[in-house]
Scaffold this active site. Structure first.
Site, short mmCIF file in Angstrom:
data_model
loop_
_atom_site.label_atom_id
_atom_site.label_comp_id
_atom_site.label_asym_id
_atom_site.label_seq_id
_atom_site.Cartn_x
_atom_site.Cartn_y
_atom_site.Cartn_z
N ILE A 1 44.58 18.38 36.01
CA ILE A 1 45.79 19.01 35.47
C ILE A 1 45.85 20.50 35.75
O ILE A 1 46.81 21.17 35.38
CB ILE A 1 45.91 18.77 33.96
CG1 ILE A 1 44.66 19.26 33.22
CG2 ILE A 1 46.16 17.31 33.67
CD1 ILE A 1 44.76 19.14 31.71
N GLY B 1 43.65 24.06 38.02
CA GLY B 1 42.50 24.52 38.80
C GLY B 1 42.57 26.01 39.02
O GLY B 1 43.63 26.63 38.87
N ASN C 1 37.91 23.45 38.11
CA ASN C 1 39.08 22.59 38.00
C ASN C 1 39.12 22.00 36.60
O ASN C 1 38.08 21.79 35.97
CB ASN C 1 39.04 21.47 39.04
CG ASN C 1 39.18 21.99 40.45
OD1 ASN C 1 39.99 22.89 40.70
ND2 ASN C 1 38.41 21.45 41.38
N LYS D 1 36.75 21.12 31.74
CA LYS D 1 36.72 22.13 32.80
C LYS D 1 35.41 21.98 33.56
O LYS D 1 34.33 22.06 32.98
CB LYS D 1 36.82 23.53 32.19
CG LYS D 1 36.98 24.65 33.20
CD LYS D 1 37.27 25.96 32.47
CE LYS D 1 37.66 27.05 33.44
NZ LYS D 1 38.05 28.28 32.74
N ASP E 1 40.98 39.23 31.07
CA ASP E 1 41.91 38.60 32.02
C ASP E 1 43.11 38.02 31.29
O ASP E 1 43.52 36.89 31.54
CB ASP E 1 41.19 37.52 32.82
CG ASP E 1 41.96 37.13 34.10
OD1 ASP E 1 42.83 37.91 34.52
OD2 ASP E 1 41.69 36.05 34.65
#
Length: 657
Positions: free
Chosen positions: A17, A19, A24, A40, A134
């Site tokens: 779903i 990446g 991914n 994950k 981030d």
């Protein structure tokens, strides 16, 4: 191919779903708790990279520390056969970036609600000394009910740890990067606050503040350029809301909010009446000077440390003593050398003969070993048992049966109890469970026409609706796929059904500039059709209206007609001449002609009635002519005043022919 694989005999991977650069994300089903989860998985090409494995573990450590309704929950972490994985809460919905692309600029109330949740989440992370580093819409998930979840703490770090990027590399996404991160310096809580300010800018304008031809060009703008006013793209933003963005994105961290909680409090009160029109945020001039923040080089952290080993030198006397002792020792060794060689050779020959006759044959003749009974064991347990006994285990034979639980051992070949030589090969017969049949391919079929058949055939049918170019109602994807073997009566079927093509719902472009609206439409692959009209209410260059109306679902390539204002329509003017205007002289005494003062007033496009255009005296009646410049839909006017008394006041209409 990882689809269909079970991790830890528990998490079955259903579909990919998402990446990114290092991992991914898969939708998976937790067979123990019976719930969908997101798994994950570190990309296999990084599974031997120590730095990426550390970063992967850091994400697990960061998130497991946190428990907040707006942060994705971490359930489990593990490694299996070189596959490193994290098991997290599955959030149905989309990323905030996808949401912005679909909706464009958001209503102010909705944007502030999202920012309240975001700042609350980051305040919680900062409380535990976790800096995300981030923050961007791509790492924020939004559910259908408007609840947001912060995810991807892959480069998060504890503020107590060294956060200097090595070799001057930069961590984070350049459009949302703080100036100090762009320099390759230290990332702290204020760096996250800067990124929150950029996200808030994008929510309210539908765009990022800076763009450029390269990542370096954008990073330089974060370093050198002030954040543009979001009102440039959305004039409805109150000053109190703009101030939050400007303060959060100040170049110097000292001038930003000192905590995410402080930013959250400002967001909560931004629409209070007493704050709507507050003074614009600015940094005092004496504090605006640019300060160069040097990059902290790695070698600076260790400049006072030395790894050299220091050897202390002895005296010349000691050296001479050692030399004499060495010479004496050499003379003694020469005398005994040949005797030692002969004795050693004899002993080695004797030992070799003894070993050849007694010990060595035992190494080459395999021992007899009884095959242990591993029936009923889990496959991995059985393999370990056989290997410990000295057997070599071959690939298992899968046998379908209703009598032995899936994955358990049925028997071995050679059978249990048989005596065979050590290192013999053993084949395990493993239960594949009940008899399986090949999964039917339902893709392309209409769901409603086969729904009853599916519900009767399979244990459970779960339907997900997605945007797709295929016809509405058509099955786009299924799990299990058609190449898998299944027990139909026990199988859960997941299918994804088209709800029609991917749709974009443009926002209201009223009073946007032409460049802004064409940029917005081009970014979403819609075709702008620009038309122009005169308007008395909308300034020149701004959008008057759009078609289709705001919020209409569109697909890529659709045309959107935009009406741009040309400003007020220019009106035609004409020159009108009025001749033979008679000014009567009137004497109060018969036979005596006393001079009378005449004032002539005129009003048209060039003249106002506030002062006379001419003043004269007459002793008898006079006639004059006047010229008027009159605009369409207006009138001219003139007035004659004699000795302070108005004797003529007339309008001059715009000529219709």
């Amino acid at each position: 191919m990882l689809i269909g694989k079970r991790l830890n005999d528990r998490y079955k991977l259903l579909k990919m779903i998402g990446g990114g650069g290092m991992a991914n994300v898969y939708l998976a089903h937790d067979d123990i708790l019976g719930r969908d989860v997101a798994v994950k998985i570190l990309r296999l090409d990084y599974s031997n990279n120590e730095e990426f494995i550390k970063r992967f573990h850091r994400e697990a450590q960061s998130v497991t520390t946190l428990s907040h309704p707006n942060i994705v929950n971490m359930y489990d972490v593990g490694e299996e056969d070189g596959i490193y994985y994290l098991v997290m809460e599955y959030v149905p919905g989309q990323t905030l970036k996808q949401y912005i692309i679909e909706r464009g600029m958001l209503p102010i109330g909705e944007a502030l609600d999202i920012m309240e949740q975001l700042t609350s989440a980051m305040a919680h992370a900062h409380h535990f000394e976790i800096v995300h580093r981030d923050i961007k819409p791509h790492n924020i998930l939004i559910r259908a009910d408007g609840v947001i979840k912060v995810t991807d703490f892959g480069i998060a770090t504890a503020t107590s740890a060294t956060t200097i990027t090595h070799t001057n590399s930069v961590l984070g996404s350049v459009h949302y990067l703080s100036p100090e991160q762009a320099r390759g310096g230290i990332a702290n809580k204020q760096s996250d606050i800067y990124s929150l300010g950029i996200v808030m800018f994008e929510l309210l304008t539908g765009r990022q503040p800076f763009s450029g031809e390269s990542a370096v060009a954008i990073a330089l703008k974060h370093l050198q350029s002030e954040i543009p006013s979001p009102k440039r793209w959305n004039e409805n933003i109150p000053q109190s809301v703009e101030n939050i963005i400007l303060k959060a994105t100040a170049k110097d961290p000292f001038h930003r909010y000192q905590s995410a909680n402080a930013m959250k409090r400002d967001i909560e009160t931004a629409l209070y009446p007493e704050r709507i029109n507050e003074q614009p945020f600015y940094i005092p001039e004496d504090m605006e000077a640019t300060k160069a923040i040097p990059i902290i080089q790695q070698e600076q952290l260790f400049e006072n440390v030395t790894d050299e080993t220091i050897v202390l030198k002895g005296s010349k006397v000691d050296e001479q003593i050692r030399k004499e002792e060495t010479d004496l020792s050499k003379k003694k060794k020469r005398s005994n050398k040949w005797l030692k060689i002969l004795i050693t050779t004899f002993l080695l020959l004797a030992i070799g003969i003894t070993l050849a006759l007694t010990v060595i044959p035992g190494f080459f003749i395999p021992k007899d070993v009884k095959v242990p009974d591993v029936a009923g064991m889990k496959y991995t347990t059985a393999v370990n048992t056989l290997v410990e006994k000295g057997f070599e285990v071959t690939e298992p034979n899968i046998v379908y049966t209703d009598d032995v639980e899936t994955g358990d051992v049925i028997k071995t070949d050679p059978v249990a109890g048989r005596v065979v030589k050590e290192n013999s090969k053993i084949t395990i017969y493993q239960s594949g469970g009940k008899k399986k049949s090949k999964m039917i391919d339902f893709t392309g079929k209409d769901l409603e026409s086969i729904r009853t058949e599916l519900e009767e055939k399979y244990k459970q049918v779960t339907v997900y609706y997605i945007e797709d170019d295929r016809p509405k109602g058509a099955i786009v994807e299924q799990i299990p796929t058609s190449d898998q073997m299944v027990v139909e009566a026990e199988q859960e079927l997941k299918i994804w059904v088209s709800k029609g093509p991917y749709q974009i719902r443009p926002g209201d472009f009223s009073r946007w500039t032409e460049n802004s609206v064409t940029g917005y439409l081009n970014e979403r692959k819609l075709t702008p059709d620009i038309k122009r009209e005169y308007s008395d209410t909308v300034d020149k260059g701004l959008v008057i209206s759009q078609s289709p109306k705001p919020g209409t679902p569109l697909k890529e390539g659709d045309k959107v007609t935009i009406i741009i204002s040309e400003g007020p329509k220019p009106k035609v003017t004409k020159t009108v001449k009025v001749d033979n205007i008679s000014i009567p002289y009137e004497s109060s005494i018969i036979g005596e002609k006393k001079p009378q003062t005449i004032e002539i007033y005129k009003e048209d496009m060039q003249q106002k009635m506030d002062r006379p255009i001419e003043t004269r005296t007459i002793s008898e009646s006079a006639t004059i002519s006047l010229e008027f410049v009159i605009q369409e839909d207006t009138k001219g006017r003139y007035k004659i005043v004699r000795d302070g008394v108005t004797i003529i006041d007339k309008e001059v209409p715009y000529p219709t022919q």
